[in-house]
Design a protein around this motif. Structure first.
Motif, PDB file in Angstrom:
ATOM      1  N   TRP A 128       0.829  -1.133  -0.047  1.00  0.00           N
ATOM      2  CA  TRP A 128      -0.191   0.039   0.418  1.00  0.00           C
ATOM      3  C   TRP A 128       1.014   1.227  -0.089  1.00  0.00           C
ATOM      4  N   LEU A 129       2.186   0.891   0.808  1.00  0.00           N
ATOM      5  CA  LEU A 129       3.615   2.808   1.021  1.00  0.00           C
ATOM      6  C   LEU A 129       3.131   2.367  -0.576  1.00  0.00           C
ATOM      7  N   ASN A 130       3.950   1.771  -0.762  1.00  0.00           N
ATOM      8  CA  ASN A 130       4.413   1.721  -2.688  1.00  0.00           C
ATOM      9  C   ASN A 130       3.123   2.257  -3.563  1.00  0.00           C
ATOM     10  N   GLU A 131       2.539   1.694  -3.894  1.00  0.00           N
ATOM     11  CA  GLU A 131       1.551   2.286  -4.521  1.00  0.00           C
ATOM     12  C   GLU A 131       1.030   3.902  -4.070  1.00  0.00           C
ATOM     13  N   TYR A 132       0.986   4.306  -2.872  1.00  0.00           N
ATOM     14  CA  TYR A 132       0.509   5.622  -2.682  1.00  0.00           C
ATOM     15  C   TYR A 132       1.793   6.689  -2.594  1.00  0.00           C
ATOM     16  N   THR A 133       3.050   5.755  -2.449  1.00  0.00           N
ATOM     17  CA  THR A 133       4.473   6.129  -3.218  1.00  0.00           C
ATOM     18  C   THR A 133       4.600   7.067  -5.011  1.00  0.00           C
ATOM     19  N   GLU A 134       4.432   6.075  -5.497  1.00  0.00           N
ATOM     20  CA  GLU A 134       4.291   5.877  -7.048  1.00  0.00           C
ATOM     21  C   GLU A 134       2.944   6.401  -7.783  1.00  0.00           C
ATOM     22  N   LYS A 135       1.531   7.113  -6.600  1.00  0.00           N
ATOM     23  CA  LYS A 135       0.306   7.515  -6.758  1.00  0.00           C
ATOM     24  C   LYS A 135       0.639   9.477  -6.540  1.00  0.00           C
ATOM     25  N   ILE A 136       1.571   9.670  -5.696  1.00  0.00           N
ATOM     26  CA  ILE A 136       2.121  10.788  -5.409  1.00  0.00           C
ATOM     27  C   ILE A 136       3.410  11.053  -5.683  1.00  0.00           C
ATOM     28  N   ALA A 137       3.836  10.590  -6.271  1.00  0.00           N
ATOM     29  CA  ALA A 137       4.955  11.210  -7.170  1.00  0.00           C
ATOM     30  C   ALA A 137       4.861  12.035  -8.159  1.00  0.00           C
ATOM     31  N   PRO A 138       4.463  12.433  -8.991  1.00  0.00           N
ATOM     32  CA  PRO A 138       3.706  13.246  -9.827  1.00  0.00           C
ATOM     33  C   PRO A 138       3.651  14.282  -9.440  1.00  0.00           C
ATOM     34  N   VAL A 139       3.167  14.234  -8.088  1.00  0.00           N
ATOM     35  CA  VAL A 139       2.838  15.523  -8.215  1.00  0.00           C
ATOM     36  C   VAL A 139       3.735  16.374  -6.723  1.00  0.00           C
ATOM     37  N   VAL A 140       4.434  15.374  -6.336  1.00  0.00           N
ATOM     38  CA  VAL A 140       5.713  15.756  -6.024  1.00  0.00           C
ATOM     39  C   VAL A 140       7.103  15.766  -5.549  1.00  0.00           C
ATOM     40  N   GLU A 141       6.824  15.929  -7.813  1.00  0.00           N
ATOM     41  CA  GLU A 141       7.807  16.897  -8.534  1.00  0.00           C
ATOM     42  C   GLU A 141       7.665  17.842  -8.759  1.00  0.00           C
ATOM     43  N   ASN A 142       6.126  17.923  -9.113  1.00  0.00           N
ATOM     44  CA  ASN A 142       5.940  19.761  -9.190  1.00  0.00           C
ATOM     45  C   ASN A 142       6.286  20.692  -7.434  1.00  0.00           C
ATOM     46  N   ILE A 143       5.643  19.722  -6.916  1.00  0.00           N
ATOM     47  CA  ILE A 143       6.198  20.546  -5.194  1.00  0.00           C
ATOM     48  C   ILE A 143       8.166  21.015  -5.408  1.00  0.00           C
ATOM     49  N   LYS A 144       8.509  20.099  -6.109  1.00  0.00           N
ATOM     50  CA  LYS A 144       9.878  20.683  -5.757  1.00  0.00           C
ATOM     51  C   LYS A 144      10.595  21.610  -6.737  1.00  0.00           C
ATOM     52  N   LYS A 145       9.728  21.348  -8.204  1.00  0.00           N
ATOM     53  CA  LYS A 145       9.618  23.139  -9.288  1.00  0.00           C
ATOM     54  C   LYS A 145       9.399  23.842  -9.092  1.00  0.00           C
ATOM     55  N   ASP A 146       7.924  23.746  -7.884  1.00  0.00           N
ATOM     56  CA  ASP A 146       7.651  25.590  -7.766  1.00  0.00           C
ATOM     57  C   ASP A 146       6.895  24.725  -6.419  1.00  0.00           C
ATOM     58  N   PRO A 147       7.519  24.878  -5.356  1.00  0.00           N
ATOM     59  CA  PRO A 147       6.803  24.422  -3.689  1.00  0.00           C
ATOM     60  C   PRO A 147       5.381  25.540  -3.495  1.00  0.00           C
ATOM     61  N   ASP A 148       5.482  27.019  -3.809  1.00  0.00           N
ATOM     62  CA  ASP A 148       4.415  27.730  -3.612  1.00  0.00           C
ATOM     63  C   ASP A 148       3.774  27.506  -4.554  1.00  0.00           C
ATOM     64  N   ALA A 149       3.403  26.922  -5.574  1.00  0.00           N
ATOM     65  CA  ALA A 149       2.637  26.923  -6.403  1.00  0.00           C
ATOM     66  C   ALA A 149       1.483  25.656  -6.059  1.00  0.00           C
ATOM     67  N   TYR A 150      -0.029  25.921  -6.104  1.00  0.00           N
ATOM     68  CA  TYR A 150      -1.076  25.243  -5.139  1.00  0.00           C
ATOM     69  C   TYR A 150      -0.635  24.295  -5.863  1.00  0.00           C
ATOM     70  N   GLN A 151      -0.730  22.607  -5.389  1.00  0.00           N
ATOM     71  CA  GLN A 151      -1.045  20.826  -5.626  1.00  0.00           C
ATOM     72  C   GLN A 151      -2.312  21.103  -5.414  1.00  0.00           C
ATOM     73  N   GLN A 152      -3.064  20.524  -5.715  1.00  0.00           N
ATOM     74  CA  GLN A 152      -3.908  19.239  -4.837  1.00  0.00           C
ATOM     75  C   GLN A 152      -3.498  18.365  -4.718  1.00  0.00           C
ATOM     76  N   ILE A 153      -3.178  18.066  -3.482  1.00  0.00           N
ATOM     77  CA  ILE A 153      -2.435  16.814  -2.623  1.00  0.00           C
ATOM     78  C   ILE A 153      -2.658  17.582  -1.208  1.00  0.00           C
ATOM     79  N   LYS A 154      -3.087  16.036  -0.291  1.00  0.00           N
ATOM     80  CA  LYS A 154      -3.691  16.606   0.652  1.00  0.00           C
ATOM     81  C   LYS A 154      -2.903  16.734   1.968  1.00  0.00           C
ATOM     82  N   GLN A 155      -1.580  16.293   2.116  1.00  0.00           N
ATOM     83  CA  GLN A 155      -0.457  16.592   3.017  1.00  0.00           C
ATOM     84  C   GLN A 155       0.640  16.948   2.493  1.00  0.00           C
ATOM     85  N   LYS A 156      -0.127  18.300   2.531  1.00  0.00           N
ATOM     86  CA  LYS A 156       1.789  19.378   1.967  1.00  0.00           C
ATOM     87  C   LYS A 156       2.757  19.948   2.519  1.00  0.00           C
ATOM     88  N   ASP A 157       1.924  19.861   3.362  1.00  0.00           N
ATOM     89  CA  ASP A 157       2.708  21.169   4.661  1.00  0.00           C
ATOM     90  C   ASP A 157       3.023  20.298   6.142  1.00  0.00           C
TER      91      ASP A 157
END
Length: 346
Positions: A128-157
């Motif tokens: 489950w953890l591995n599936e979760y990690t793969e699921k959020i990986a693209p959004v996390v990459e977006n956060i790395k590029k622009d931490p201040d931009a809004y991203q639709q993810i539940k546990q960002k901060d």
């Protein structure tokens, strides 16, 4: 192909838990997934496929929806909180088959998860953890590029206690739900009923059969209890133009966002760190409570001893490089010698 094998394939069930289908799926749910065969269906279509009345089909779909065997869809879009099979514009609702990954929330949090052998539970929790990690990986990459931009993810901060309570205060609807991470992993004895859902998050959560609705005051008391239990508050900071969903109260031993962060090489970026602890050395009594509360080892003993008010105590030292700004040390400090300093935003 045997019916069970069909169900296992369609519901994408991992091999480790396949022998335990009867623990988490009822015969009617198995028949439903097989009949739908990966297709999105209306209530009428399910009635025809299973040769049951429309009322029976509606009841089955609602039961399956609350147990996360199906999702709701309107005009090709997955939807959450809606009434009586239609959304607010009156468009008909269809149902799309879920997969085992979606079923795990209800199973681990409120189902008969403990009826599955411990070694299987452990393997599935890691899967489950591995599936979760793969699921959020693209959004996390977006956060790395622009931490201040809004991203639709539940546990960002990482949120301070005061920020978590401010979200509770701002919300109109409140619910509390069991932590899926601690329920499945069972890695510690901290509070299970601890995750907060607000407004749309609360509506969706309760409608799906997870958690319970609480009053605003009850919600605040639960958040305070999680803080006393040493849980860190992790959600998304309030952003203008975006509604509240809620936040989780996390530990490093169980919780997926914190464990996934290491896998995704997103340390301090996801979840994002906004503060740094600061200690007033003159007020500190070196009681060591911060050591017990900090889950990152930022506070520790260095082997030296001090005389404090006539008593010898082990010296407590603080390593700012290990601080994640969660504020758990501050809220637990009996001497009030710790405060949180805002970090410069990028």
């Amino acid at each position: 192909m045997r019916k069970t094998d069909q169900f296992i394939a369609l519901f994408e069930i991992p091999p480790a838990i396949a022998p335990h289908v009867s623990v988490f799926a009822e015969p009617e749910e198995i028949d439903l997934i097989i009949a739908m065969d990966g297709k999105t269906c209306s209530t009428s279509e399910v009635s025809r496929l299973l040769d049951i009345s429309k009322d029976q089909a509606k009841a089955l779909l609602e039961h399956a929806y609350r147990r996360h065997f199906v999702h709701r869809e309107v005009e090709g879009k997955k939807v959450g909180y809606i009434f009586d099979h239609v959304d607010t514009t009156g468009k008909p609702v269809r149902y799309m088959p879920a997969r085992f990954y979606d079923r795990l929330d209800e199973l681990a949090m409120y189902g008969n998860w403990d009826d599955i052998p411990a070694e299987v539970r452990e393997e599935i929790a890691n899967w489950w953890l591995n599936e979760y990690t793969e699921k959020i990986a693209p959004v996390v990459e977006n956060i790395k590029k622009d931490p201040d931009a809004y991203q639709q993810i539940k546990q960002k901060d990482f949120l301070l206690l005061e920020e978590a309570l401010a979200q509770v205060e701002a919300a109109e609807l409140h619910a509390v739900v069991n932590c899926d991470c601690r329920s499945s992993t069972q890695g510690c004895s901290r509070m299970i009923e601890s995750c907060i859902r607000l407004d749309d998050g609360a509506r969706y959560t309760v409608e799906r059969g997870l958690g319970r609705q609480v009053t605003k005051d009850e919600c605040k008391q639960i958040v305070l209890a999680t803080d006393r239990d040493g849980l860190m508050h992790i959600g998304t900071r309030q952003t203008p133009g975006h509604g509240l969903f809620g936040f989780c109260n996390c530990c490093t031993c169980c919780c997926f966002p914190l464990r996934a962060s290491a896998v995704l090489d997103s340390d301090r970026v996801y979840p994002r760190v906004h503060y740094l602890a600061r200690r007033n050395q003159e007020l500190c009594t070196h009681c060591g409570l911060c050591i017990r509360r900090c889950q990152y080892g930022a506070f520790h003993h260095d082997g030296t001893r001090l005389q404090i008010k006539g008593k010898q105590r082990k010296a407590v030292v603080f390593d700012a490089l290990k601080c994640y700004g969660c504020g758990i040390c501050m809220t637990g400090c009996p001497a009030g010698c710790i405060d949180m300093v805002s970090l410069p935003e990028s």
